[in-house]
Design an enzyme around this catalytic site. Structure first.
Site, mmCIF file in Angstrom:
data_model
loop_
_atom_site.group_PDB
_atom_site.id
_atom_site.type_symbol
_atom_site.label_atom_id
_atom_site.label_comp_id
_atom_site.label_asym_id
_atom_site.label_seq_id
_atom_site.Cartn_x
_atom_site.Cartn_y
_atom_site.Cartn_z
ATOM 1 N N GLU A 173 0.849 -1.187 0.000
ATOM 2 C CA GLU A 173 0.000 0.000 0.000
ATOM 3 C C GLU A 173 0.883 1.234 0.000
ATOM 4 O O GLU A 173 1.894 1.257 0.703
ATOM 5 C CB GLU A 173 -0.878 0.047 1.262
ATOM 6 C CG GLU A 173 -2.096 -0.822 1.189
ATOM 7 C CD GLU A 173 -2.089 -1.890 2.261
ATOM 8 O OE1 GLU A 173 -1.241 -1.805 3.168
ATOM 9 O OE2 GLU A 173 -2.905 -2.818 2.171
ATOM 10 N N TYR B 240 7.508 2.766 -7.402
ATOM 11 C CA TYR B 240 6.814 1.484 -7.593
ATOM 12 C C TYR B 240 6.379 1.296 -9.044
ATOM 13 O O TYR B 240 6.507 0.220 -9.613
ATOM 14 C CB TYR B 240 5.614 1.373 -6.640
ATOM 15 C CG TYR B 240 6.002 1.417 -5.184
ATOM 16 C CD1 TYR B 240 7.093 0.684 -4.723
ATOM 17 C CD2 TYR B 240 5.315 2.191 -4.260
ATOM 18 C CE1 TYR B 240 7.475 0.730 -3.390
ATOM 19 C CE2 TYR B 240 5.694 2.238 -2.928
ATOM 20 C CZ TYR B 240 6.777 1.505 -2.496
ATOM 21 O OH TYR B 240 7.160 1.552 -1.194
HETATM 22 C C1 LIG Z 1 10.498 6.651 -1.851
HETATM 23 C C2 LIG Z 1 12.022 6.476 -1.634
HETATM 24 C C3 LIG Z 1 12.266 5.098 -1.056
HETATM 25 C C4 LIG Z 1 12.724 6.626 -2.994
HETATM 26 O O1 LIG Z 1 14.099 6.356 -2.810
HETATM 27 P P1 LIG Z 1 15.227 6.925 -3.796
HETATM 28 O O2 LIG Z 1 16.486 6.186 -3.565
HETATM 29 O O3 LIG Z 1 15.279 8.405 -3.693
HETATM 30 O O4 LIG Z 1 14.611 6.558 -5.228
HETATM 31 P P2 LIG Z 1 15.457 6.245 -6.561
HETATM 32 O O5 LIG Z 1 16.581 7.204 -6.668
HETATM 33 O O6 LIG Z 1 15.740 4.802 -6.640
HETATM 34 O O7 LIG Z 1 14.363 6.665 -7.645
HETATM 35 C C5 LIG Z 1 13.683 5.707 -8.457
HETATM 36 C C6 LIG Z 1 12.520 6.436 -9.125
HETATM 37 O O8 LIG Z 1 11.544 6.809 -8.154
HETATM 38 C C7 LIG Z 1 10.976 8.078 -8.522
HETATM 39 N N1 LIG Z 1 11.295 9.079 -7.493
HETATM 40 C C8 LIG Z 1 12.133 8.934 -6.440
HETATM 41 N N2 LIG Z 1 12.127 10.055 -5.688
HETATM 42 C C9 LIG Z 1 11.276 10.911 -6.286
HETATM 43 C C10 LIG Z 1 10.821 12.213 -5.973
HETATM 44 N N3 LIG Z 1 11.265 12.889 -4.893
HETATM 45 N N4 LIG Z 1 9.892 12.797 -6.793
HETATM 46 C C11 LIG Z 1 9.420 12.149 -7.887
HETATM 47 N N5 LIG Z 1 9.831 10.902 -8.244
HETATM 48 C C12 LIG Z 1 10.735 10.293 -7.437
HETATM 49 C C13 LIG Z 1 11.567 8.457 -9.854
HETATM 50 O O9 LIG Z 1 10.756 7.922 -10.878
HETATM 51 C C14 LIG Z 1 12.904 7.741 -9.794
HETATM 52 O O10 LIG Z 1 13.467 7.486 -11.047
HETATM 53 P P3 LIG Z 1 14.398 8.626 -11.728
HETATM 54 O O11 LIG Z 1 15.379 9.081 -10.687
HETATM 55 O O12 LIG Z 1 15.031 7.890 -12.872
HETATM 56 O O13 LIG Z 1 13.462 9.720 -12.133
HETATM 57 C C15 LIG Z 1 12.581 7.577 -0.689
HETATM 58 O O14 LIG Z 1 12.142 8.848 -1.140
HETATM 59 C C16 LIG Z 1 12.176 7.405 0.759
HETATM 60 O O15 LIG Z 1 12.851 6.737 1.524
HETATM 61 N N6 LIG Z 1 11.058 8.055 1.151
HETATM 62 C C17 LIG Z 1 10.584 7.994 2.547
HETATM 63 C C18 LIG Z 1 10.034 6.636 2.895
HETATM 64 C C19 LIG Z 1 8.889 6.231 1.988
HETATM 65 O O16 LIG Z 1 8.019 7.042 1.652
HETATM 66 N N7 LIG Z 1 8.873 4.935 1.627
HETATM 67 C C20 LIG Z 1 7.848 4.374 0.801
HETATM 68 C C21 LIG Z 1 6.663 3.986 1.575
HETATM 69 S S1 LIG Z 1 7.051 2.678 2.740
#
Ligand SMILES: CC(C)(COP(=O)(O)OP(=O)(O)OC[C@H]1O[C@@H](n2cnc3c(N)ncnc32)[C@H](O)[C@@H]1OP(=O)(O)O)[C@@H](O)C(=O)NCCC(=O)NCCS
Length: 161
Positions: free
Chosen positions: A109, A121
């Protein structure tokens, strides 16, 4: 600054308890207690993968294997190391581990307002399969995400068809 070593994808064990709790505090505002993390890290049906740089935990992805489904419970990246592909690598590592343990589907979710996670995702192959209205404390809806985990044979056949 000296070059940092490459992040390594590993299965996290109980030895990473403190690091998981610290990352949880920084990235998820304290989703789970020490005891909950202890349970995640010591149950073979709850895979926990991490990306580790030197001695530091940069990202974690974990879930529960329920029959042939992986229920993803948390994905988190250190706020100082986001947008470098670590979230995607950790999630893909978790999906691969689940696949190797026989999972055929993965689900989770995500809050409607969590654009970063939703994009992550979607980029990994999840699609929205349903909605739980006002699921979160702040009133946000939860989007149920779902994906089929193709086994290697299916991927190979698809590549040749
Ligand atoms: C969500 C989260 C895990 C993403 O981690 P990340 O290492 O920054 O993500 P990645 O660098 O692997 O990005 C993969 C893709 O996700 C998307 N993405 C990641 N961060 C984004 C942002 N701030 N805004 C829009 N798209 C985003 C993009 O499509 C990205 O691909 P791209 O860089 O080629 O455009 C991180 O922001 C996080 O830890 N958030 C807080 C916890 C959370 O919300 N977890 C999920 C619910 S449990």
């Amino acid at each position: 600054m000296p070059d940092q070593p490459e992040e390594r994808l590993i299965q996290l064990t109980g030895a990473w308890l403190e690091a998981c709790v610290a990352l949880d505090q920084r990235a998820l505002a304290g989703l789970w207690t020490n005891e909950q993390w202890h349970n995640e890290l010591n149950d073979p049906r709850r895979p926990v993968v991490g990306l580790v740089q030197g001695e530091d935990l940069r990202a974690v992805a974990c879930g529960w294997l329920v029959v042939d489904e992986l229920h993803i419970t948390a994905v988190a990246v250190d706020p100082d190391h986001r947008r470098k592909g670590l979230g995607k690598r950790a999630l893909e590592g978790l999906l691969e581990e689940a696949r190797s343990q026989g999972a055929a589907h993965a689900t989770l979710e995500v809050a409607q307002g969590n654009q970063a996670a939703r994009r992550l995702y979607e980029g990994c192959g999840f699609a929205t399969a349903g909605i739980r209205r006002a699921y979160y404390r702040n009133g946000d809806d939860a989007l149920i995400q779902w994906m089929r985990l193709h086994n290697r044979e299916e991927v190979r056949i698809a590549a040749h068809s």
